[in-house]
Design a protein around this motif. Structure first.
Motif, mmCIF file in Angstrom:
data_model
loop_
_atom_site.group_PDB
_atom_site.id
_atom_site.type_symbol
_atom_site.label_atom_id
_atom_site.label_comp_id
_atom_site.label_asym_id
_atom_site.label_seq_id
_atom_site.Cartn_x
_atom_site.Cartn_y
_atom_site.Cartn_z
ATOM 1 N N VAL A 55 5.083 14.284 1.588
ATOM 2 C CA VAL A 55 3.816 12.975 1.016
ATOM 3 C C VAL A 55 2.891 11.654 1.742
ATOM 4 C CG1 VAL A 55 3.827 10.690 -0.049
ATOM 5 C CG2 VAL A 55 5.480 12.711 -1.458
ATOM 6 N N LEU A 56 3.691 11.102 3.233
ATOM 7 C CA LEU A 56 3.356 10.571 3.946
ATOM 8 C C LEU A 56 3.633 11.212 5.934
ATOM 9 C CD1 LEU A 56 4.102 6.946 3.230
ATOM 10 C CD2 LEU A 56 2.357 7.551 2.919
ATOM 11 N N THR A 57 4.490 11.575 5.780
ATOM 12 C CA THR A 57 4.285 12.967 7.104
ATOM 13 C C THR A 57 4.242 14.401 6.767
ATOM 14 O OG1 THR A 57 7.093 12.501 6.843
ATOM 15 C CG2 THR A 57 5.145 10.652 7.940
ATOM 16 N N ALA A 58 4.250 14.956 7.886
ATOM 17 C CA ALA A 58 4.365 16.160 7.677
ATOM 18 C C ALA A 58 5.965 16.685 7.986
ATOM 19 C CB ALA A 58 4.124 16.955 8.891
ATOM 20 N N GLU A 59 6.931 16.207 8.118
ATOM 21 C CA GLU A 59 8.217 16.569 8.646
ATOM 22 C C GLU A 59 8.917 15.537 7.800
ATOM 23 O OE1 GLU A 59 9.875 14.540 12.445
ATOM 24 O OE2 GLU A 59 8.416 14.194 12.848
ATOM 25 N N LYS A 60 10.053 16.015 6.987
ATOM 26 C CA LYS A 60 10.991 15.432 6.217
ATOM 27 C C LYS A 60 11.463 13.503 7.246
ATOM 28 C CE LYS A 60 15.218 15.935 3.640
ATOM 29 N NZ LYS A 60 16.110 16.854 2.586
ATOM 30 N N PRO A 61 11.739 12.505 6.684
ATOM 31 C CA PRO A 61 12.421 11.704 7.800
ATOM 32 C C PRO A 61 13.688 11.786 7.741
ATOM 33 C CG PRO A 61 11.825 11.015 5.807
ATOM 34 C CD PRO A 61 10.932 12.295 5.542
ATOM 35 N N SER B 191 19.399 8.619 -0.744
ATOM 36 C CA SER B 191 18.342 8.194 -1.527
ATOM 37 C C SER B 191 18.665 9.402 -2.444
ATOM 38 C CB SER B 191 17.219 8.113 -0.857
ATOM 39 O OG SER B 191 16.443 10.105 -0.369
ATOM 40 N N GLU B 192 17.994 9.367 -4.014
ATOM 41 C CA GLU B 192 18.086 10.242 -5.402
ATOM 42 C C GLU B 192 18.123 11.762 -4.124
ATOM 43 O OE1 GLU B 192 14.607 7.715 -6.187
ATOM 44 O OE2 GLU B 192 15.629 7.769 -4.497
ATOM 45 N N ALA B 193 16.886 12.132 -2.974
ATOM 46 C CA ALA B 193 17.005 13.043 -2.499
ATOM 47 C C ALA B 193 18.061 13.502 -0.940
ATOM 48 C CB ALA B 193 15.728 13.515 -1.493
ATOM 49 N N GLY B 194 19.117 12.221 -1.147
ATOM 50 C CA GLY B 194 19.935 12.792 0.195
ATOM 51 C C GLY B 194 19.316 11.930 0.833
ATOM 52 N N HIS C 53 0.657 -1.351 0.036
ATOM 53 C CA HIS C 53 -0.029 0.368 -0.204
ATOM 54 C C HIS C 53 1.117 1.694 0.308
ATOM 55 C CE1 HIS C 53 -2.656 2.260 1.019
ATOM 56 N NE2 HIS C 53 -2.427 3.476 1.815
ATOM 57 N N TYR C 54 1.686 1.258 0.502
ATOM 58 C CA TYR C 54 2.788 2.296 0.509
ATOM 59 C C TYR C 54 3.784 2.264 -0.281
ATOM 60 C CZ TYR C 54 0.382 2.754 4.863
ATOM 61 O OH TYR C 54 -1.023 2.561 5.868
ATOM 62 N N ARG C 55 4.283 1.278 -1.037
ATOM 63 C CA ARG C 55 5.747 1.406 -1.283
ATOM 64 C C ARG C 55 5.563 2.570 -2.866
ATOM 65 N NH1 ARG C 55 9.217 -2.455 -2.881
ATOM 66 N NH2 ARG C 55 7.349 -4.439 -1.792
ATOM 67 N N ASP C 56 4.988 2.581 -3.586
ATOM 68 C CA ASP C 56 5.109 4.060 -4.132
ATOM 69 C C ASP C 56 5.689 5.223 -3.194
ATOM 70 O OD1 ASP C 56 5.455 1.497 -6.349
ATOM 71 O OD2 ASP C 56 3.022 2.383 -6.629
ATOM 72 N N LEU C 57 4.105 5.500 -2.639
ATOM 73 C CA LEU C 57 4.463 6.725 -1.976
ATOM 74 C C LEU C 57 5.775 6.771 -1.066
ATOM 75 C CD1 LEU C 57 1.067 6.833 -0.264
ATOM 76 C CD2 LEU C 57 1.885 7.822 -1.837
ATOM 77 N N VAL C 58 6.707 4.759 -0.375
ATOM 78 C CA VAL C 58 8.023 5.673 -0.201
ATOM 79 C C VAL C 58 8.541 5.731 -1.383
ATOM 80 C CG1 VAL C 58 9.769 3.999 1.600
ATOM 81 C CG2 VAL C 58 7.021 3.913 1.784
ATOM 82 N N GLY C 59 8.640 5.564 -2.372
ATOM 83 C CA GLY C 59 9.564 5.960 -3.594
ATOM 84 C C GLY C 59 9.409 7.245 -3.267
ATOM 85 N N SER D 58 13.777 -7.122 2.360
ATOM 86 C CA SER D 58 13.279 -5.944 3.362
ATOM 87 C C SER D 58 12.890 -4.557 2.973
ATOM 88 C CB SER D 58 14.811 -5.786 3.104
ATOM 89 O OG SER D 58 15.403 -6.235 4.788
ATOM 90 N N ALA D 59 11.771 -3.887 3.909
ATOM 91 C CA ALA D 59 10.845 -2.749 3.620
ATOM 92 C C ALA D 59 11.666 -2.065 3.975
ATOM 93 C CB ALA D 59 10.130 -3.200 3.909
ATOM 94 N N MET D 60 11.150 -0.370 2.828
ATOM 95 C CA MET D 60 11.945 0.338 3.292
ATOM 96 C C MET D 60 10.293 1.463 3.961
ATOM 97 S SD MET D 60 14.132 2.857 0.590
ATOM 98 C CE MET D 60 12.910 3.771 -0.292
ATOM 99 N N LEU D 61 10.961 1.481 5.155
ATOM 100 C CA LEU D 61 9.380 2.510 6.431
ATOM 101 C C LEU D 61 10.498 4.022 6.548
ATOM 102 C CD1 LEU D 61 8.904 -0.016 8.450
ATOM 103 C CD2 LEU D 61 7.873 0.248 5.779
ATOM 104 N N LEU D 62 10.045 5.218 6.776
ATOM 105 C CA LEU D 62 10.325 5.953 7.298
ATOM 106 C C LEU D 62 10.335 5.759 8.851
ATOM 107 C CD1 LEU D 62 9.123 6.979 4.520
ATOM 108 C CD2 LEU D 62 8.160 8.894 5.385
ATOM 109 N N SER D 63 11.668 6.950 9.072
ATOM 110 C CA SER D 63 12.216 6.765 10.593
ATOM 111 C C SER D 63 12.435 8.186 10.721
ATOM 112 C CB SER D 63 13.497 6.377 11.279
ATOM 113 O OG SER D 63 13.505 6.358 12.092
#
Length: 634
Positions: free
Chosen positions: A157-163, A226-229, A142-148, A176-181
C-alpha cells in the motif's frame, strides 16, 4: 583443555556473535558463517594481543572470561562499524545535494509499484524538483486510511516491504498517530545513528572504550495486534530481542521480561548497585534517568538490604520462574551494602559518582521537553558526570546526530541519507498557501533562521510535516546543523501571541530564580479555553502548573514575576497584556509527585511506553488539566 585453547574457543564464539550483530544490521554480507570464519581465523593470529588489550581496559568486577571476550568482540565490531559510517557521513556532507537526491530517488524506486507509488506516478519522477512539483505537502490525515489498510493486512500500500511494527507516536502533538516502522528505518537508525554516535562518544570520552558494563533503563513495551497480526505499539525494541548485546548491561536477561515499569526499574537499580564499576547510565530520554534517581531516593534502604542479603524484594510482582532466575544470580554482599549506606548517608547531590566511582557518562537525550530533567540531574544527583545527548529522532525515524557531545548546546547534524528533508520558513507557517509553495532544500537554508521540517522517510511518508521547528545554527561542510526549538502543537496561543515551549521555559526559569529557595522540578500549561468554568475568570490566560522543591507556598508577588518575565521575553505577549486582551497567568503549585502521577495516567491511556514518553508542556485535554488542578496545594 588447556587455558590457551579455552581462550581460543571462547573468542571464536564471541567473534561469531559480534559478526552476527553486523550481519543483522546488514553491515556485513550473508552468509554470516562465512564472514565469521574469516574474521575468526584472522583473530586467532592475535589472541595474545587480544588478551593484553583486555587486561589494559577498565572492566567490571566478577566478570567471566566469556563475558569479557563477548563484550570485547562486540565493541571492536561496533567500533569498526562506527568509523566506517562516520567516514560515509563525512563524505556525504561534502556533497549534500547528491546524497539527498540519491536518498529520495532510492525511496521512490523501491516503492514505485505500491498503491501509493502508482497513485503519484513515482516511476516518472527523475529528480527532487519534479517530486516537489508533483507531490503535495502532507499531514497525518493524508495517510490515515492508507495506514488502516496496512493494519488490516493489505500489502504494498505505502511500502514495498511489510512493516515490522505499526508505531504509535508519543502524542506530544495531540492524539497519537500510527506510523509504519520498517526494516529500512531500523537499519538507518542503527547504522547512521547508533554506530556514528558510539564512534563520536569514544572520541570525546575515551574512558568509555572499556569493558565496563552499562546500566540501561529500558521497559518492555506493551503491544497489541492489528487485524493482520502486525504489532501495534511504541517504536522501541527490547534489548532482549538481541541476545548478542545483553552481556553489555548490568541488568540480567530475565529482568527484561518484567512488564511492570515500577518492578523493572527496581531490578535495574538493584543490579546496578551490585556493580560498583558501572561505566555508563543509558536511556532514551533524560526524564527516564531522572525518574530512576527519584525512585532510588525513595527506595535506597530496601535496595541496600537486598544487596546485603542477596535477595530480590518480595514486594515485586514477578512470575515465579523470573524470580527464581533472578535470585539464582544474586549473592549476599554485606561489604558493598555497607559502602552503599555510607554513600547514601552523604546525601543525594553527586550520588551517581559516589555509587559508581568509575562512571564515565550519562547517555540520554536531554534537549526539547527533556531539557529540565537534564539540568536537574546535572545540578544534583549526577553532578560532575558528563552527559551526551546523541540523537535527534522521532517515530518517523532518525533526523540528526550530535557530533559535538562536549558542548552545552545540543546541536544535531542532519543525516542526509536517513531522510529527504525540506524546510518551511517559520515566517510562512501561518500562511498555508505560501508555505506549501516555498520549501527549501538543505543547501538553501540560512544560518540563524527557523524552519519547520518536512520529511520523506523510508516508511511510506512523503513530504510529511512532522511539526518540529528547528533553528539552523551552522553547517558542517554543506550539511545543516540544527537546534530543536519547539513543536508547533506545543505553542501557547490564546490570542494569536504564539509563545513557544523554549520561550516559555526560559521565562519560567528566570522567574523561579527570583523565588529562593525554590527549584523547578516539573511544569506544564493549559490554555484557559480548555479549562471551562473551573478556574473562575473568563478572560483568556495561561493556567500554569508547577512542581517545586524548597517552597510550600507562593505569594501573589512571586506569581506576578512570571508575568513580568513573559512580557520581557515576548513583545507580542506584552502588547496583549497592556491592552488587557490576555489576563495574567494563573500559577498553581501542585503537590510532590503530581507529575509522576500525570505521566502514569497519560501512558495508561495510550500505547506510549516509558521509553518513548515525553511530557506535554501544553496540555490539550481538559481531563489532564483538571487532574493537576485537583492536586493544587497553593
Amino acid at each position: 583443555m588447556s587455558s590457551f585453547r579455552a581462550v581460543v574457543l571462547i573468542f571464536l564464539s564471541a567473534t561469531s556473535a559480534a559478526v552476527a550483530i553486523l550481519v543483522q544490521t546488514e553491515a556485513l554480507p550473508r552468509p554470516p558463517a562465512v564472514a565469521a570464519a574469516v574474521v575468526s581465523l584472522c583473530s586467532l593470529m592475535g589472541v595474545s594481543l587480544l588478551l593484553r588489550d583486555i587486561r589494559s581496559k577498565v572492566r567490571g568486577e566478577g566478570r567471566t572470561l566469556g563475558s569479557l571476550l563477548g563484550q570485547y568482540a562486540a565493541l571492536k565490531a561496533v567500533g569498526w562499524l562506527g568509523k566506517w559510517q562516520r567516514a560515509k557521513l563525512e563524505a556525504d556532507t561534502l556533497n549534500v545535494r547528491k546524497a539527498q537526491e540519491e536518498t529520495l530517488l532510492s525511496r521512490l524506486r523501491k516503492n514505485e509499484h505500491t498503491l501509493y507509488g502508482k497513485r503519484f506516478d513515482f516511476a516518472s519522477i527523475k529528480d527532487s524538483d519534479t517530486f516537489r512539483s508533483h507531490h503535495p505537502i502532507t499531514t497525518y490525515e493524508h495517510y490515515r486510511d492508507l495506514v488502516g489498510r496496512v493494519a488490516s493486512g493489505e500489502e504494498r500500500v505505502l511500502t514495498a516491504e511489510k512493516p515490522l511494527v505499526l508505531a504509535m507516536t508519543s502524542g506530544t502533538s495531540g492524539p497519537s498517530a500510527m506510523l509504519l516502522s520498517t526494516k529500512d528505518t531500523n537499519s538507518d537508525f542503527f547504522l547512521q545513528g547508533v554506530a556514528v554516535c558510539l564512534d563520536t562518544m569514544r572520541r570525546a570520552f575515551p574512558a568509555t572504550d572499556s569493558l565496563q558494563r552499562t546500566t540501561k533503563f529500558f521497559y518492555t513495551p506493551t503491544f497489541r495486534q492489528s487485524e493482520a497480526g502486525i504489532p501495534i505499539g511504541p517504536n522501541s525494541s527490547t534489548p532482549a530481542s538481541s541476545r548478542h548485546m545483553l552481556h553489555l548491561y548490568t541488568t540480567p536477561p530475565p529482568a527484561f521480561q518484567v512488564a511492570s515499569e515500577k518492578d523493572a526499574l527496581y531490578l535495574h537499580l538493584l543490579f546496578a548497585l551490585k556493580d560498583p564499576s558501572v561505566g555508563t547510565l543509558e536511556s532514551n530520554f533524560a526524564s527516564t534517568v531522572y525518574y530512576a534517581f527519584s525512585t532510588l531516593q525513595e527506595r535506597w534502604q530496601e535496595l541496600t538490604e537486598d544487596v546485603e542479603c542477596g535477595t530480590v524484594s518480595g514486594t515485586l510482582h514477578l512470575e515465579p520462574h523470573v524470580r527464581a532466575e533472578l535470585e539464582a544470580l544474586t549473592r549476599p554482599d554485606p561489604e558493598r551494602a555497607a559502602q552503599l549506606r555510607a554513600d547514601f548517608g552523604a546525601g543525594f547531590r553527586g550520588i551517581a559518582g559516589r555509587l559508581w566511582p568509575r562512571l564515565n557518562l550519562i547517555l540520554a537525550v536531554d534537549s526539547g521537553s527533556n531539557q529540565i530533567y537534564g539540568e536537574m540531574l546535572r545540578d544534583n544527583c549526577c553532578s560532575g558526570i558528563p552527559f551526551y545527548s546523541p540523537f535527534y529522532a522521532a517515530t518517523e525515524g532518525l533526523i540528526g546526530v550530535n557530533l559535538w557531545p562536549e558542548e552545552t548546546s545540543r546541536r544535531y547534524l542532519l543525516c542526509p541519507r536517513s531522510m529527504f528533508c525540506e524546510f518551511l520558513p517559520e515566517s510562512l507557517l501561518e500562511d498555508e498557501a505560501a508555505a506549501t509553495a516555498a520549501t527549501l532544500l538543505m543547501e538553501d537554508v540560512k544560518v540563524g533562521q527557523n524552519y519547520e521540517l518536512v520529511v520523506t522517510n523510508a516508511a511510506g511518508l512523503f513530504r510529511y510535516r512532522i511539526g518540529d521547528v528547528v533553528k539552523v545554527v551552522g553547517f558542517h561542510h554543506q550539511c545543516p546543523i540544527v537546534e530543536f526549538q519547539y513543536r508547533r502543537s506545543q505553542m501557547l496561543n490564546v490570542r494569536g501571541e504564539k509563545l513557544s515551549e523554549a520561550l516559555f521555559l526560559d521565562a519560567l526559569k528566570e522567574a523561579v530564580v527570583q523565588w529562593p529557595p525554590a527549584r523547578l522540578l516539573d511544569y506544564c500549561c493549559a490554555e484557559s479555553g480548555i479549562m471551562g468554568n473551573c478556574v473562575g475568570s473568563c478572560d483568556p490566560h495561561y493556567q500554569v502548573f508547577l512542581e517545586l522543591s524548597g517552597v510550600r507556598n507562593l505569594s501573589e508577588e512571586q506569581r506576578h514575576k512570571l508575568d513580568v518575565c513573559l512580557q520581557r521575553a515576548s513583545a507580542v505577549y506584552r502588547s496583549f497584556r497592556i491592552k488587557g486582551s490576555i489576563g495574567p497567568p494563573r500559577v498553581q503549585l501542585v503537590g510532590r509527585g503530581a507529575f509522576a502521577e500525570l505521566r502514569q495516567r497519560m501512558m495508561s491511556s495510550s500505547l506510549t511506553s516509558a521509553n518513548t514518553f515525553k511530557m506535554q508542556r501544553v496540555l490539550r485535554r481538559k481531563e489532564d488539566a483538571r487532574f493537576l488542578l485537583a492536586r493544587t496545594v497553593s
